[in-house]
Motif scaffolding. Sequence first.
Motif, PDB file in Angstrom:
ATOM      1  N   LEU A  26       0.654  -1.050   0.107  1.00 24.82           N
ATOM      2  CA  LEU A  26       0.049   0.124  -0.063  1.00 24.82           C
ATOM      3  C   LEU A  26       0.862   1.210   0.032  1.00 24.82           C
ATOM      4  O   LEU A  26       0.591   2.366  -0.311  1.00 24.82           O
ATOM      5  N   GLN A  27       1.930   1.252   0.553  1.00 21.58           N
ATOM      6  CA  GLN A  27       2.736   2.431   0.745  1.00 21.58           C
ATOM      7  C   GLN A  27       4.214   2.844   0.214  1.00 21.58           C
ATOM      8  O   GLN A  27       4.810   3.599  -0.008  1.00 21.58           O
ATOM      9  N   ALA A  28       4.820   1.482  -0.003  1.00 24.02           N
ATOM     10  CA  ALA A  28       6.298   1.561  -0.238  1.00 24.02           C
ATOM     11  C   ALA A  28       6.431   2.165  -1.175  1.00 24.02           C
ATOM     12  O   ALA A  28       7.672   2.902  -1.679  1.00 24.02           O
ATOM     13  N   GLU A  29       5.760   1.983  -2.624  1.00 25.47           N
ATOM     14  CA  GLU A  29       6.230   2.603  -3.862  1.00 25.47           C
ATOM     15  C   GLU A  29       6.332   4.073  -3.659  1.00 25.47           C
ATOM     16  O   GLU A  29       6.908   4.843  -4.018  1.00 25.47           O
ATOM     17  N   ARG A  30       5.098   4.751  -2.987  1.00 30.76           N
ATOM     18  CA  ARG A  30       5.191   6.098  -2.766  1.00 30.76           C
ATOM     19  C   ARG A  30       6.413   6.546  -1.893  1.00 30.76           C
ATOM     20  O   ARG A  30       6.832   7.649  -2.221  1.00 30.76           O
ATOM     21  N   ASP A  31       6.445   5.836  -0.878  1.00 36.19           N
ATOM     22  CA  ASP A  31       7.578   6.236   0.104  1.00 36.19           C
ATOM     23  C   ASP A  31       8.894   6.061  -0.638  1.00 36.19           C
ATOM     24  O   ASP A  31       9.891   6.827  -0.380  1.00 36.19           O
ATOM     25  N   GLY A  32       9.124   5.266  -1.188  1.00 36.73           N
ATOM     26  CA  GLY A  32      10.334   5.011  -2.044  1.00 36.73           C
ATOM     27  C   GLY A  32      10.711   6.153  -2.892  1.00 36.73           C
ATOM     28  O   GLY A  32      11.867   6.726  -3.063  1.00 36.73           O
ATOM     29  N   PRO A 169      -4.582   4.296  -1.326  1.00 38.65           N
ATOM     30  CA  PRO A 169      -5.323   3.846  -2.691  1.00 38.65           C
ATOM     31  C   PRO A 169      -5.045   2.312  -2.759  1.00 38.65           C
ATOM     32  O   PRO A 169      -4.008   1.640  -2.410  1.00 38.65           O
ATOM     33  N   GLU A 170      -6.071   1.665  -3.326  1.00 39.49           N
ATOM     34  CA  GLU A 170      -6.070   0.157  -3.132  1.00 39.49           C
ATOM     35  C   GLU A 170      -5.200  -0.342  -4.196  1.00 39.49           C
ATOM     36  O   GLU A 170      -4.830   0.259  -5.175  1.00 39.49           O
TER      37      GLU A 170
END
Length: 252
Positions: A26-32, A169-170
């Motif tokens: 849920l979050q790692a792509e955006r946080d990356g 986001p799902e």
Amino acid sequence: MHLVTTPAPVTQPDSYAVTAEFYDILQAERDGERVRDLYARQVAQARLGILDIGAGTGRVTLMSLAESEADIHAIEPARAMRTSLLTRLAVLPERQRDRVTVHPHALDRAELYAVADVAVCHNTIACLPPAARHVLWPAVHAALAPGGSLFLELPPETPPARDIVHRLPEKRVGAHAYGGRMSMSAAGYRIRARVDYWVRDERRVLRTHSESFWMWPASRSRIVEELARHGFLPLPEHGHPRVLAVSRPARW
């Protein structure tokens, strides 16, 4: 306020046991992407070593492997998050794995001395009560070589004036969709955050999970003052208002 975060659990018998399952999807792509924007240029300048304080599932560690040839010390006390980090490292080529040492304790127990010239503390300081911060700062000072730099994401300055709800986001994995929602509210001088997760198929919700966390606000000036008491000096502004850059002078 940066809402996509994973603060410290209210109770910690098995920290992040719920969140660890959902964080990467849920979050790692955006946080990356955020990690690259905030710290890639600084990490690329490391020559001695890189200290990743609160490594989580490895966003700063992986970015550091890509941007620098220096060895990396990843500090992650939470078993659930550390498991994801080690699983990610396990699939890397041996030459990359050999550059990363994962420490399963808080930094003050890792007994690291002058191992790095760049330290990154991303998405972590908000998770620590004041007493824990005062333990962390001297440990960072010890782990950094003289002249080394620390880059940290600042906590929120104050609790929110009203409740905040942010939907993650799902993301779909096969026939299932994973989703989540974070709510944040003032609780005296602290912030209480609750994350609700769900997994559903096309017809119904299959399961739900929740986890609650505490966060401790602190102003930039307060963090600067705390760090100064432990021998750190401010560096020129980082360029992002939520990041503080300080250095360990060659002499103190």
